[in-house]
Design a protein around this motif. Sequence first.
Motif, PDB file in Angstrom:
ATOM      1  N   LYS A  87       0.847  -1.192   0.000  1.00 40.31           N
ATOM      2  CA  LYS A  87       0.000   0.000   0.000  1.00 40.31           C
ATOM      3  C   LYS A  87       0.883   1.243   0.000  1.00 40.31           C
ATOM      4  O   LYS A  87       1.364   1.691   1.035  1.00 40.31           O
ATOM      5  CB  LYS A  87      -0.912   0.021   1.221  1.00 40.31           C
ATOM      6  N   ARG A  88       1.082   1.797  -1.166  1.00 42.14           N
ATOM      7  CA  ARG A  88       1.872   3.014  -1.292  1.00 42.14           C
ATOM      8  C   ARG A  88       1.041   4.206  -0.856  1.00 42.14           C
ATOM      9  O   ARG A  88      -0.162   4.270  -1.131  1.00 42.14           O
ATOM     10  CB  ARG A  88       2.332   3.218  -2.734  1.00 42.14           C
ATOM     11  N   VAL A  89       1.683   5.149  -0.161  1.00 46.67           N
ATOM     12  CA  VAL A  89       0.993   6.337   0.327  1.00 46.67           C
ATOM     13  C   VAL A  89       1.627   7.567  -0.315  1.00 46.67           C
ATOM     14  O   VAL A  89       2.797   7.866  -0.062  1.00 46.67           O
ATOM     15  CB  VAL A  89       1.073   6.439   1.866  1.00 46.67           C
ATOM     16  N   TYR A  90       0.853   8.236  -1.161  1.00 48.16           N
ATOM     17  CA  TYR A  90       1.310   9.450  -1.832  1.00 48.16           C
ATOM     18  C   TYR A  90       0.509  10.638  -1.312  1.00 48.16           C
ATOM     19  O   TYR A  90      -0.678  10.511  -1.011  1.00 48.16           O
ATOM     20  CB  TYR A  90       1.115   9.336  -3.350  1.00 48.16           C
ATOM     21  N   VAL A  91       1.183  11.780  -1.197  1.00 46.22           N
ATOM     22  CA  VAL A  91       0.507  12.992  -0.749  1.00 46.22           C
ATOM     23  C   VAL A  91       0.844  14.136  -1.692  1.00 46.22           C
ATOM     24  O   VAL A  91       1.911  14.165  -2.301  1.00 46.22           O
ATOM     25  CB  VAL A  91       0.904  13.385   0.697  1.00 46.22           C
ATOM     26  N   GLY A  92      -0.081  15.065  -1.790  1.00 37.45           N
ATOM     27  CA  GLY A  92       0.153  16.277  -2.563  1.00 37.45           C
ATOM     28  C   GLY A  92       0.857  17.303  -1.691  1.00 37.45           C
ATOM     29  O   GLY A  92       1.032  17.126  -0.482  1.00 37.45           O
ATOM     30  N   ALA A  93       1.239  18.404  -2.288  1.00 35.41           N
ATOM     31  CA  ALA A  93       1.974  19.447  -1.563  1.00 35.41           C
ATOM     32  C   ALA A  93       1.152  20.061  -0.434  1.00 35.41           C
ATOM     33  O   ALA A  93       1.701  20.465   0.582  1.00 35.41           O
ATOM     34  CB  ALA A  93       2.423  20.537  -2.531  1.00 35.41           C
ATOM     35  N   VAL A  94      -0.172  20.107  -0.599  1.00 31.29           N
ATOM     36  CA  VAL A  94      -1.015  20.733   0.427  1.00 31.29           C
ATOM     37  C   VAL A  94      -1.381  19.769   1.552  1.00 31.29           C
ATOM     38  O   VAL A  94      -1.862  20.203   2.598  1.00 31.29           O
ATOM     39  CB  VAL A  94      -2.304  21.323  -0.187  1.00 31.29           C
ATOM     40  N   SER A  95      -1.167  18.471   1.361  1.00 33.45           N
ATOM     41  CA  SER A  95      -1.577  17.501   2.393  1.00 33.45           C
ATOM     42  C   SER A  95      -0.399  16.738   2.992  1.00 33.45           C
ATOM     43  O   SER A  95      -0.549  15.606   3.427  1.00 33.45           O
ATOM     44  CB  SER A  95      -2.593  16.523   1.802  1.00 33.45           C
ATOM     45  N   ILE A  96       0.766  17.362   3.044  1.00 32.50           N
ATOM     46  CA  ILE A  96       1.941  16.726   3.656  1.00 32.50           C
ATOM     47  C   ILE A  96       1.722  16.667   5.166  1.00 32.50           C
ATOM     48  O   ILE A  96       1.397  17.678   5.793  1.00 32.50           O
ATOM     49  CB  ILE A  96       3.225  17.503   3.312  1.00 32.50           C
ATOM     50  N   PRO A  97       1.874  15.489   5.784  1.00 29.97           N
ATOM     51  CA  PRO A  97       1.561  15.349   7.206  1.00 29.97           C
ATOM     52  C   PRO A  97       2.591  16.015   8.120  1.00 29.97           C
ATOM     53  O   PRO A  97       3.759  16.134   7.780  1.00 29.97           O
ATOM     54  CB  PRO A  97       1.571  13.831   7.420  1.00 29.97           C
ATOM     55  N   ARG A  98       2.103  16.452   9.286  1.00 28.60           N
ATOM     56  CA  ARG A  98       2.986  16.943  10.343  1.00 28.60           C
ATOM     57  C   ARG A  98       3.120  15.813  11.355  1.00 28.60           C
ATOM     58  O   ARG A  98       2.125  15.238  11.781  1.00 28.60           O
ATOM     59  CB  ARG A  98       2.406  18.168  11.026  1.00 28.60           C
ATOM     60  N   VAL A  99       4.346  15.518  11.758  1.00 28.29           N
ATOM     61  CA  VAL A  99       4.607  14.423  12.679  1.00 28.29           C
ATOM     62  C   VAL A  99       4.771  14.976  14.086  1.00 28.29           C
ATOM     63  O   VAL A  99       5.619  15.837  14.329  1.00 28.29           O
ATOM     64  CB  VAL A  99       5.878  13.649  12.255  1.00 28.29           C
ATOM     65  N   ASP A 117       9.597  16.656   5.357  1.00 24.20           N
ATOM     66  CA  ASP A 117       8.301  17.289   5.109  1.00 24.20           C
ATOM     67  C   ASP A 117       8.426  18.805   5.010  1.00 24.20           C
ATOM     68  O   ASP A 117       7.772  19.442   4.195  1.00 24.20           O
ATOM     69  CB  ASP A 117       7.293  16.893   6.186  1.00 24.20           C
ATOM     70  N   ARG A 118       9.310  19.393   5.812  1.00 29.32           N
ATOM     71  CA  ARG A 118       9.489  20.855   5.769  1.00 29.32           C
ATOM     72  C   ARG A 118      10.048  21.309   4.426  1.00 29.32           C
ATOM     73  O   ARG A 118       9.587  22.297   3.853  1.00 29.32           O
ATOM     74  CB  ARG A 118      10.429  21.301   6.900  1.00 29.32           C
ATOM     75  N   GLN A 119      11.051  20.583   3.924  1.00 29.17           N
ATOM     76  CA  GLN A 119      11.637  20.935   2.629  1.00 29.17           C
ATOM     77  C   GLN A 119      10.615  20.785   1.507  1.00 29.17           C
ATOM     78  O   GLN A 119      10.556  21.615   0.596  1.00 29.17           O
ATOM     79  CB  GLN A 119      12.852  20.052   2.351  1.00 29.17           C
ATOM     80  N   ALA A 120       9.795  19.735   1.568  1.00 28.29           N
ATOM     81  CA  ALA A 120       8.775  19.517   0.536  1.00 28.29           C
ATOM     82  C   ALA A 120       7.725  20.625   0.567  1.00 28.29           C
ATOM     83  O   ALA A 120       7.266  21.078  -0.483  1.00 28.29           O
ATOM     84  CB  ALA A 120       8.121  18.156   0.728  1.00 28.29           C
ATOM     85  N   ARG A 121       7.353  21.078   1.774  1.00 27.44           N
ATOM     86  CA  ARG A 121       6.388  22.181   1.878  1.00 27.44           C
ATOM     87  C   ARG A 121       6.974  23.467   1.297  1.00 27.44           C
ATOM     88  O   ARG A 121       6.283  24.221   0.620  1.00 27.44           O
ATOM     89  CB  ARG A 121       5.984  22.405   3.333  1.00 27.44           C
ATOM     90  N   GLN A 122       8.254  23.741   1.595  1.00 30.76           N
ATOM     91  CA  GLN A 122       8.902  24.950   1.080  1.00 30.76           C
ATOM     92  C   GLN A 122       8.969  24.944  -0.443  1.00 30.76           C
ATOM     93  O   GLN A 122       8.760  25.963  -1.087  1.00 30.76           O
ATOM     94  CB  GLN A 122      10.313  25.087   1.644  1.00 30.76           C
TER      95      GLN A 122
END
Length: 134
Positions: A87-99, A117-122
């Motif tokens: 089960k691969r889990v893909y997320v878009g730029a707006v739905s990146i999870p906070r841990v 996740d921070r770098q991907a959001r930036q």
Amino acid sequence: MSMTDPIADLFIRIMNAIRRGHATVNVPASKLKANVLAVFKAEGFIQDFSPTTLDGHPALQVELRYVPGREKKPVIERIKRVSKPGKRVYVGAVSIPRVRGGLGVAVLSTSKGVMTDRQARQQSIGGEVLCHVW
């Protein structure tokens, strides 16, 4: 013998070595594992890693990090595998999870490489969520 999930094997080897209080652990080498370990090193979860060979096969030697003090308290409390072969889990730029409310780190595999996740959001890019570390 082939392995179905080499990334999970990396995480399990690291967690087992931490639980036993080892200073280093050896894992079979791959480019993806080296990229994940580079993110761990940049975020301060491990001290270092270096390429080596074990029985003629390429490997990575990981130097684990512990909080200084009397008792060996590891910096890594837990590594949770999110995306699995079944089960691969893909997320878009707006739905990146906070841990853990920003105290942990999500490691993503994106089109621009493996990053936090921070770098991907930036950079406003999504990708496959490999794991959560805290």
